[in-house]
Design a protein around this motif. Structure first.
Motif, PDB file in Angstrom:
ATOM      1  N   ASP A   1       7.509  11.548   1.599  1.00 18.09           N
ATOM      2  CA  ASP A   1       8.048  12.472   0.616  1.00 18.09           C
ATOM      3  C   ASP A   1       8.282  11.173  -0.892  1.00 18.09           C
ATOM      4  N   LEU A   2       7.693  12.528  -1.528  1.00 24.50           N
ATOM      5  CA  LEU A   2       7.322  11.793  -2.645  1.00 24.50           C
ATOM      6  C   LEU A   2       8.168  11.461  -3.560  1.00 24.50           C
ATOM      7  N   LEU A   3       9.551  11.534  -3.510  1.00 24.42           N
ATOM      8  CA  LEU A   3      10.803  11.208  -3.865  1.00 24.42           C
ATOM      9  C   LEU A   3      11.038   9.597  -3.420  1.00 24.42           C
ATOM     10  N   THR A   4      10.372   9.238  -2.200  1.00 26.91           N
ATOM     11  CA  THR A   4      11.159   7.872  -2.102  1.00 26.91           C
ATOM     12  C   THR A   4       9.978   7.117  -1.113  1.00 26.91           C
ATOM     13  N   ARG A   5       8.937   7.111  -1.515  1.00 22.79           N
ATOM     14  CA  ARG A   5       6.939   6.816  -0.954  1.00 22.79           C
ATOM     15  C   ARG A   5       6.895   5.645  -1.113  1.00 22.79           C
ATOM     16  N   HIS A   6       7.430   5.425  -2.309  1.00 24.65           N
ATOM     17  CA  HIS A   6       7.369   3.688  -3.116  1.00 24.65           C
ATOM     18  C   HIS A   6       8.704   3.038  -2.505  1.00 24.65           C
ATOM     19  N   ILE A   7       9.415   3.010  -2.375  1.00 26.63           N
ATOM     20  CA  ILE A   7       9.946   1.932  -1.859  1.00 26.63           C
ATOM     21  C   ILE A   7       9.607   1.674  -0.421  1.00 26.63           C
ATOM     22  N   PRO A   8      10.283   0.372  -0.785  1.00 21.70           N
ATOM     23  CA  PRO A   8       9.535  -0.542   0.260  1.00 21.70           C
ATOM     24  C   PRO A   8      10.993  -0.881   0.888  1.00 21.70           C
TER      25      PRO A   8
ATOM     26  N   ALA B   1       7.315   0.097   7.455  1.00 23.07           N
ATOM     27  CA  ALA B   1       8.042  -1.185   6.825  1.00 23.07           C
ATOM     28  C   ALA B   1       7.091  -2.288   5.900  1.00 23.07           C
ATOM     29  N   ALA B   2       7.057  -2.458   5.177  1.00 21.02           N
ATOM     30  CA  ALA B   2       6.476  -3.759   4.380  1.00 21.02           C
ATOM     31  C   ALA B   2       6.997  -5.091   4.430  1.00 21.02           C
ATOM     32  N   GLU B   3       7.945  -5.476   5.773  1.00 22.09           N
ATOM     33  CA  GLU B   3       8.478  -6.548   6.582  1.00 22.09           C
ATOM     34  C   GLU B   3       9.047  -6.289   7.528  1.00 22.09           C
ATOM     35  N   VAL B   4       9.482  -6.831   8.521  1.00 21.60           N
ATOM     36  CA  VAL B   4       9.895  -7.019   9.697  1.00 21.60           C
ATOM     37  C   VAL B   4      10.599  -8.286   9.218  1.00 21.60           C
ATOM     38  N   ILE B   5      12.235  -8.683   9.984  1.00 19.97           N
ATOM     39  CA  ILE B   5      13.163  -9.636   9.641  1.00 19.97           C
ATOM     40  C   ILE B   5      13.426  -9.787  11.400  1.00 19.97           C
TER      41      ILE B   5
ATOM     42  N   LEU C   1      14.560 -10.607   0.144  1.00 17.37           N
ATOM     43  CA  LEU C   1      14.272  -9.503  -0.574  1.00 17.37           C
ATOM     44  C   LEU C   1      13.775  -9.665  -2.383  1.00 17.37           C
ATOM     45  N   GLN C   2      13.557 -10.237  -2.538  1.00 17.88           N
ATOM     46  CA  GLN C   2      12.976 -11.300  -4.056  1.00 17.88           C
ATOM     47  C   GLN C   2      11.431 -10.392  -4.230  1.00 17.88           C
ATOM     48  N   ARG C   3      10.722 -11.112  -2.776  1.00 23.28           N
ATOM     49  CA  ARG C   3       9.321 -10.881  -2.718  1.00 23.28           C
ATOM     50  C   ARG C   3       8.858  -9.327  -2.604  1.00 23.28           C
ATOM     51  N   HIS C   4       9.807  -8.335  -2.462  1.00 20.58           N
ATOM     52  CA  HIS C   4      10.027  -6.967  -2.461  1.00 20.58           C
ATOM     53  C   HIS C   4      10.098  -5.824  -3.950  1.00 20.58           C
TER      54      HIS C   4
END
Length: 145
Positions: A90-97, A118-122, A135-138
């Protein structure tokens, strides 16, 4: 002396009012876990939005455009990997980590989450100090208005 203290206090208030809170969308189908996460994240200074289902997560993300999505991997009906695929195309949300939270340590579901963007898996259960560091990293710098 009091004038200096008042000026310092005024500067602190002005500085804090120009700081923007980072927005986090918490996606978790278990209400008690979602509420605890939301409460703890609010205590850490984040603006928090909540979603219970994958479809609700997609709608909330489009409506609020959060700075980050913290999402459970396993949800009924629409899984986390499917929601990530929707958000990442989605163009509106694709940048969100997107940070995926899961009790699984490895396996095809974790592999699919990473492949879906996924930017990261915890791994659950997690420590809130470690979560905040992740969270602060992203997240963007909140001092930038």
């Amino acid at each position: 002396m009091f004038a200096i203290e008042e000026r310092d206090e005024t500067m602190k208030i002005e500085e804090s009012s120009t700081r923007r809170k980072n927005k986090i969308l918490v996606v978790e189908d278990h209400s008690h876990i979602r509420q605890i996460l939301a409460l703890r994240l609010k205590e850490l200074g984040y603006e928090v939005f909540e979603a219970e289902t994958g479809l609700d997560a997609f709608r909330q993300a489009r409506a609020t455009v959060p700075d980050l999505v913290l999402m459970d991997l396993h949800m009924p009906l629409v899984g986390g990997d499917e929601v990530m695929a929707w958000l990442k195309t989605d163009l509106l949300t694709r940048h969100i980590p997107i940070i995926v939270a899961t009790a699984l340590l490895f396996g095809p579901a974790v592999d699919r989450a990473i492949a879906a963007g996924a930017a990261e898996v915890i791994h659950k259960p997690f420590n809130f100090d470690a979560l905040n560091t992740i969270l602060q990293r992203h997240l963007p710098d909140p001092s930038v208005v």
